[in-house]
Design a protein around this motif. Structure first.
Motif, PDB file in Angstrom:
ATOM      1  N   LEU A 194      -0.670   4.719  -1.586  1.00  0.00           N
ATOM      2  CA  LEU A 194      -2.035   4.783  -1.057  1.00  0.00           C
ATOM      3  C   LEU A 194      -2.028   5.179   0.416  1.00  0.00           C
ATOM      4  O   LEU A 194      -2.923   5.876   0.889  1.00  0.00           O
ATOM      5  N   TRP A 201       0.828  -1.205   0.000  1.00  0.00           N
ATOM      6  CA  TRP A 201       0.000   0.000   0.000  1.00  0.00           C
ATOM      7  C   TRP A 201       0.865   1.259   0.000  1.00  0.00           C
ATOM      8  O   TRP A 201       0.585   2.224  -0.706  1.00  0.00           O
ATOM      9  N   VAL A 214      -8.139   5.353   5.110  1.00  0.00           N
ATOM     10  CA  VAL A 214      -7.769   4.893   3.768  1.00  0.00           C
ATOM     11  C   VAL A 214      -7.356   3.425   3.813  1.00  0.00           C
ATOM     12  O   VAL A 214      -7.747   2.621   2.958  1.00  0.00           O
ATOM     13  N   LYS A 266      -6.582   6.994  -6.767  1.00  0.00           N
ATOM     14  CA  LYS A 266      -5.732   7.968  -6.075  1.00  0.00           C
ATOM     15  C   LYS A 266      -5.440   9.169  -6.978  1.00  0.00           C
ATOM     16  O   LYS A 266      -5.489  10.324  -6.529  1.00  0.00           O
ATOM     17  N   ARG A 311      -4.548   2.824  -8.241  1.00  0.00           N
ATOM     18  CA  ARG A 311      -3.753   4.007  -8.590  1.00  0.00           C
ATOM     19  C   ARG A 311      -4.605   5.051  -9.307  1.00  0.00           C
ATOM     20  O   ARG A 311      -4.432   6.249  -9.086  1.00  0.00           O
ATOM     21  N   GLU A 330      -6.407  13.113  -6.295  1.00  0.00           N
ATOM     22  CA  GLU A 330      -5.420  14.196  -6.299  1.00  0.00           C
ATOM     23  C   GLU A 330      -5.814  15.304  -7.268  1.00  0.00           C
ATOM     24  O   GLU A 330      -5.593  16.483  -6.992  1.00  0.00           O
TER      25      GLU A 330
END
Length: 242
Positions: free
Chosen positions: A148, A143, A164, A185, A182, A189
């Motif tokens: 993450l 992770w 998370v 995430k 990914r 962002e």
């Protein structure tokens, strides 16, 4: 396919009951899902009664027990085995103290204040995070390798990282690996970047009230962004979350 007098397919009755439970828990536990309830039932943490047709029906006592389990996970970062043993002891009438990860009889204090002057500086260590998520060292390493989970200085983890980690662990039970997440995430962002574009000028303002307003604006925008993201996923999958 058999149908009930109300027209609901029997194969979905179990989930109907669980959705009713979700509605009762959502205010305190907004992240709880039907799959989470199924998992806790499979692990023996809850044992709702069954209807004559064999489907689960949750009583008020079942809902309260479920809330207890979720609180112990959220507030004390206890593994499910420890929670189960504690609840079984209470059911036997024993005055059992809530255990910690360090050993029997120790006071529960998994969140440690790294900065005594700031209540928001609560952190937990790596062993507590592993226990809270029931993950292995290798899983946590993965992770972190994918970004993450990001430990704070000294290797501790804040409440956001714990949340998370739990979600990543829950998704992992469906076969979703860190490499699959990914894109999630990256999307998060990008959303955070949009919020920052709006509030950055406010944060640089000389007026302290304007700077304070920036934080409130960031929180509101973040909440709206999360709601929009959920609505778009719901629309794309053509499913209802309620």
């Amino acid at each position: 396919m058999l149908r009930t007098p109300t027209g609901l397919s029997l194969i979905h009755i179990s989930d109907v009951y669980k959705r009713q439970v979700l509605l009762q828990l959502r205010d305190e536990f907004p992240e709880v899902t039907i799959s989470k309830i199924r998992f806790l039932e499979a692990e023996g943490l809850i044992d709702p009664q069954r209807t004559p047709s064999g489907y689960r029906k949750f009583s008020p006592a079942d809902v309260e027990r479920l809330a207890q389990v979720l609180r112990m996970q959220r507030d004390h970062y206890l593994p499910l085995k420890v929670i189960r043993e504690h609840l079984e002891a209470l059911a036997r009438g024993e005055q059992a103290a809530l255990p910690s990860h360090g050993g029997p009889g120790e006071p529960v204090d998994p969140l440690r204040e790294q900065d005594p002057g700031q209540a928001t500086a609560a952190r937990i260590g790596r062993p507590e995070l592993l226990a809270a998520t029931e993950a292995t060292e290798e899983q946590l390493d993965e992770w972190e390798a994918y970004g993450l989970i990001v430990p704070a200085s000294g290797g501790s983890y804040d409440a956001e990282a714990v949340n998370v980690a739990r979600l990543v662990a829950d998704l992992g039970r469906f076969g979703l690996e860190p490499r699959h997440l990914r894109a999630v995430k990256a999307a998060a962002e990008r959303e955070a970047g949009l919020v920052e574009q709006v509030v950055a000028p406010l944060r640089r303002h000389r007026n302290p009230q304007t700077r304070a307003h920036a934080e409130a604006t960031a929180k509101e925008l973040a909440e709206l962004s999360v709601r929009l993201h959920a609505a778009l996923v719901q629309t794309a999958l053509k499913v209802s979350f309620h």
